[in-house]
Design a protein around this motif. Structure first.
Motif, PDB file in Angstrom:
ATOM      1  N   ASN A  61       3.118  -8.141  -1.189  1.00 45.92           N
ATOM      2  CA  ASN A  61       4.168  -8.985  -0.614  1.00 45.92           C
ATOM      3  C   ASN A  61       4.051 -10.456  -1.009  1.00 45.92           C
ATOM      4  OD1 ASN A  61       2.082  -9.708   1.077  1.00 45.92           O
ATOM      5  ND2 ASN A  61       3.070  -9.040   2.949  1.00 45.92           N
ATOM      6  N   VAL A  62       2.896 -10.910  -1.398  1.00 48.42           N
ATOM      7  CA  VAL A  62       2.763 -12.301  -1.841  1.00 48.42           C
ATOM      8  C   VAL A  62       3.362 -12.518  -3.228  1.00 48.42           C
ATOM      9  CG1 VAL A  62       0.742 -12.768  -0.422  1.00 48.42           C
ATOM     10  CG2 VAL A  62       0.443 -11.933  -2.742  1.00 48.42           C
ATOM     11  N   MET A  63       3.626 -11.444  -3.941  1.00 54.67           N
ATOM     12  CA  MET A  63       4.194 -11.557  -5.286  1.00 54.67           C
ATOM     13  C   MET A  63       5.680 -11.891  -5.268  1.00 54.67           C
ATOM     14  SD  MET A  63       2.461  -8.373  -7.224  1.00 54.67           S
ATOM     15  CE  MET A  63       0.741  -8.024  -7.069  1.00 54.67           C
ATOM     16  N   ARG A  64       6.332 -11.630  -4.152  1.00 53.29           N
ATOM     17  CA  ARG A  64       7.767 -11.898  -4.018  1.00 53.29           C
ATOM     18  C   ARG A  64       8.567 -11.273  -5.158  1.00 53.29           C
ATOM     19  NH1 ARG A  64       7.573 -13.934   0.856  1.00 53.29           N
ATOM     20  NH2 ARG A  64       6.516 -15.885   1.173  1.00 53.29           N
ATOM     21  N   ILE A  65       8.450  -9.975  -5.281  1.00 58.23           N
ATOM     22  CA  ILE A  65       9.169  -9.239  -6.322  1.00 58.23           C
ATOM     23  C   ILE A  65      10.512  -8.802  -5.743  1.00 58.23           C
ATOM     24  CG2 ILE A  65       9.138  -7.225  -7.836  1.00 58.23           C
ATOM     25  CD1 ILE A  65       6.042  -7.355  -7.630  1.00 58.23           C
ATOM     26  N   TYR A  66      11.582  -9.177  -6.415  1.00 63.64           N
ATOM     27  CA  TYR A  66      12.923  -8.874  -5.918  1.00 63.64           C
ATOM     28  C   TYR A  66      13.632  -7.807  -6.747  1.00 63.64           C
ATOM     29  CZ  TYR A  66      11.998 -13.125  -3.345  1.00 63.64           C
ATOM     30  OH  TYR A  66      11.428 -14.066  -2.539  1.00 63.64           O
ATOM     31  N   ASP A  67      13.000  -7.357  -7.795  1.00 60.39           N
ATOM     32  CA  ASP A  67      13.561  -6.298  -8.627  1.00 60.39           C
ATOM     33  C   ASP A  67      12.996  -4.965  -8.140  1.00 60.39           C
ATOM     34  OD1 ASP A  67      12.975  -4.506 -11.272  1.00 60.39           O
ATOM     35  OD2 ASP A  67      14.883  -5.588 -11.430  1.00 60.39           O
ATOM     36  N   ILE A  70       0.830   0.872  -8.219  1.00 58.34           N
ATOM     37  CA  ILE A  70      -0.473   0.336  -8.633  1.00 58.34           C
ATOM     38  C   ILE A  70      -1.295  -0.057  -7.410  1.00 58.34           C
ATOM     39  CG2 ILE A  70      -1.608  -1.590  -9.821  1.00 58.34           C
ATOM     40  CD1 ILE A  70       0.827  -1.495 -11.805  1.00 58.34           C
ATOM     41  N   ALA A  71      -0.657  -0.702  -6.448  1.00 56.07           N
ATOM     42  CA  ALA A  71      -1.361  -1.103  -5.226  1.00 56.07           C
ATOM     43  C   ALA A  71      -1.915   0.121  -4.508  1.00 56.07           C
ATOM     44  CB  ALA A  71      -0.421  -1.880  -4.304  1.00 56.07           C
ATOM     45  N   GLU A  72      -1.114   1.161  -4.409  1.00 57.29           N
ATOM     46  CA  GLU A  72      -1.569   2.384  -3.749  1.00 57.29           C
ATOM     47  C   GLU A  72      -2.754   2.997  -4.498  1.00 57.29           C
ATOM     48  OE1 GLU A  72       0.539   6.223  -1.851  1.00 57.29           O
ATOM     49  OE2 GLU A  72       1.037   5.842  -3.952  1.00 57.29           O
ATOM     50  N   GLN A  73      -2.681   3.008  -5.804  1.00 52.99           N
ATOM     51  CA  GLN A  73      -3.779   3.544  -6.604  1.00 52.99           C
ATOM     52  C   GLN A  73      -5.053   2.731  -6.371  1.00 52.99           C
ATOM     53  OE1 GLN A  73      -3.005   3.618 -10.812  1.00 52.99           O
ATOM     54  NE2 GLN A  73      -4.956   4.562 -11.288  1.00 52.99           N
ATOM     55  N   ASN A  74      -4.931   1.419  -6.336  1.00 53.06           N
ATOM     56  CA  ASN A  74      -6.093   0.560  -6.084  1.00 53.06           C
ATOM     57  C   ASN A  74      -6.693   0.825  -4.708  1.00 53.06           C
ATOM     58  OD1 ASN A  74      -5.784  -0.643  -8.575  1.00 53.06           O
ATOM     59  ND2 ASN A  74      -4.690  -2.418  -7.776  1.00 53.06           N
ATOM     60  N   LEU A 101       9.164  -3.718  -8.340  1.00 46.94           N
ATOM     61  CA  LEU A 101       8.466  -3.605  -7.063  1.00 46.94           C
ATOM     62  C   LEU A 101       7.870  -2.210  -6.906  1.00 46.94           C
ATOM     63  CD1 LEU A 101       7.730  -4.791  -4.274  1.00 46.94           C
ATOM     64  CD2 LEU A 101       9.920  -3.895  -3.458  1.00 46.94           C
ATOM     65  N   TYR A 102       8.652  -1.197  -7.223  1.00 40.35           N
ATOM     66  CA  TYR A 102       8.175   0.180  -7.123  1.00 40.35           C
ATOM     67  C   TYR A 102       6.930   0.382  -7.986  1.00 40.35           C
ATOM     68  CZ  TYR A 102       8.070   5.254  -7.725  1.00 40.35           C
ATOM     69  OH  TYR A 102       7.674   6.564  -7.790  1.00 40.35           O
ATOM     70  N   GLN A 103       6.947  -0.116  -9.208  1.00 37.95           N
ATOM     71  CA  GLN A 103       5.789   0.020 -10.093  1.00 37.95           C
ATOM     72  C   GLN A 103       4.567  -0.697  -9.518  1.00 37.95           C
ATOM     73  OE1 GLN A 103       5.483   2.007 -12.774  1.00 37.95           O
ATOM     74  NE2 GLN A 103       7.511   2.712 -12.167  1.00 37.95           N
ATOM     75  N   ARG A 104       4.756  -1.884  -8.979  1.00 31.76           N
ATOM     76  CA  ARG A 104       3.640  -2.636  -8.383  1.00 31.76           C
ATOM     77  C   ARG A 104       3.090  -1.923  -7.154  1.00 31.76           C
ATOM     78  NH1 ARG A 104       1.788  -5.560 -12.343  1.00 31.76           N
ATOM     79  NH2 ARG A 104       3.304  -7.024 -13.111  1.00 31.76           N
ATOM     80  N   ARG A 150       3.720   1.487   3.930  1.00 28.75           N
ATOM     81  CA  ARG A 150       2.541   1.314   4.779  1.00 28.75           C
ATOM     82  C   ARG A 150       2.062  -0.130   4.670  1.00 28.75           C
ATOM     83  NH1 ARG A 150      -0.464   5.676   1.762  1.00 28.75           N
ATOM     84  NH2 ARG A 150      -1.909   3.963   1.495  1.00 28.75           N
ATOM     85  N   LYS A 151       1.538  -0.641   5.755  1.00 31.00           N
ATOM     86  CA  LYS A 151       1.111  -2.047   5.803  1.00 31.00           C
ATOM     87  C   LYS A 151       0.004  -2.348   4.801  1.00 31.00           C
ATOM     88  CE  LYS A 151       4.011  -3.127   8.937  1.00 31.00           C
ATOM     89  NZ  LYS A 151       5.282  -3.633   8.455  1.00 31.00           N
ATOM     90  N   ASP A 152      -0.905  -1.406   4.577  1.00 26.33           N
ATOM     91  CA  ASP A 152      -1.988  -1.674   3.624  1.00 26.33           C
ATOM     92  C   ASP A 152      -1.449  -1.852   2.209  1.00 26.33           C
ATOM     93  OD1 ASP A 152      -1.366   1.077   3.496  1.00 26.33           O
ATOM     94  OD2 ASP A 152      -3.410   1.645   2.968  1.00 26.33           O
ATOM     95  N   ILE A 153      -0.371  -1.177   1.895  1.00 24.88           N
ATOM     96  CA  ILE A 153       0.241  -1.333   0.576  1.00 24.88           C
ATOM     97  C   ILE A 153       1.047  -2.630   0.526  1.00 24.88           C
ATOM     98  CG2 ILE A 153       1.882  -0.337  -1.070  1.00 24.88           C
ATOM     99  CD1 ILE A 153       1.007   2.427  -0.005  1.00 24.88           C
ATOM    100  N   GLN A 154       1.779  -2.913   1.581  1.00 18.73           N
ATOM    101  CA  GLN A 154       2.557  -4.155   1.632  1.00 18.73           C
ATOM    102  C   GLN A 154       1.673  -5.377   1.416  1.00 18.73           C
ATOM    103  OE1 GLN A 154       4.899  -4.753   5.140  1.00 18.73           O
ATOM    104  NE2 GLN A 154       5.842  -2.742   5.011  1.00 18.73           N
ATOM    105  N   LYS A 155       0.508  -5.369   2.024  1.00 18.40           N
ATOM    106  CA  LYS A 155      -0.394  -6.519   1.920  1.00 18.40           C
ATOM    107  C   LYS A 155      -0.805  -6.805   0.483  1.00 18.40           C
ATOM    108  CE  LYS A 155      -2.579  -6.097   6.436  1.00 18.40           C
ATOM    109  NZ  LYS A 155      -3.857  -5.851   7.108  1.00 18.40           N
ATOM    110  N   GLN A 156      -0.828  -5.778  -0.334  1.00 19.02           N
ATOM    111  CA  GLN A 156      -1.255  -5.941  -1.724  1.00 19.02           C
ATOM    112  C   GLN A 156      -0.198  -6.630  -2.585  1.00 19.02           C
ATOM    113  OE1 GLN A 156      -4.364  -4.995  -2.913  1.00 19.02           O
ATOM    114  NE2 GLN A 156      -4.811  -4.596  -0.770  1.00 19.02           N
TER     115      GLN A 156
END
Length: 79
Positions: free
Chosen positions: A44-50, A60-64, A54-57, A36-42
């Motif tokens: 995508n600036v981190m640029r996590i490639y693992d 957390i974003a969804e929980q927030n 990424l799944y763990q982050r 979902r875009k609201d989760i991506q926004k939280q």
């Protein structure tokens, strides 16, 4: 769809398209692109490639997001 639900579907479907997720960075990108875009926004600036990180982050974003939504609902109800 929650992040956990999406991850389960993504994993199941990736079995049928292994060539699309063979590269770990590409797998992480495709996973993030489907959220979902609201989760991506939280995140995508981190640029996590693992993928696992990424799944763990994303969890957390969804929980927030859910906590913020609940707080706004409670605040609105008390007015």
């Amino acid at each position: 769809m929650s992040v956990m639900e999406y991850e389960a579907a993504f994993t199941a479907l990736s079995d049928y398209a292994r060539h699309l997720v063979a590269d770990p960075r590409e797998k992480a990108k495709k996973f993030e692109d489907g959220l979902r875009k609201d989760i991506q926004k939280q995140t995508n600036v981190m640029r996590i490639y693992d993928y696992a990180k990424l799944y763990q982050r994303e969890l957390i974003a969804e929980q927030n997001i859910n906590e913020d939504r609940e707080w706004h609902e409670k605040t609105k109800a008390s007015l």
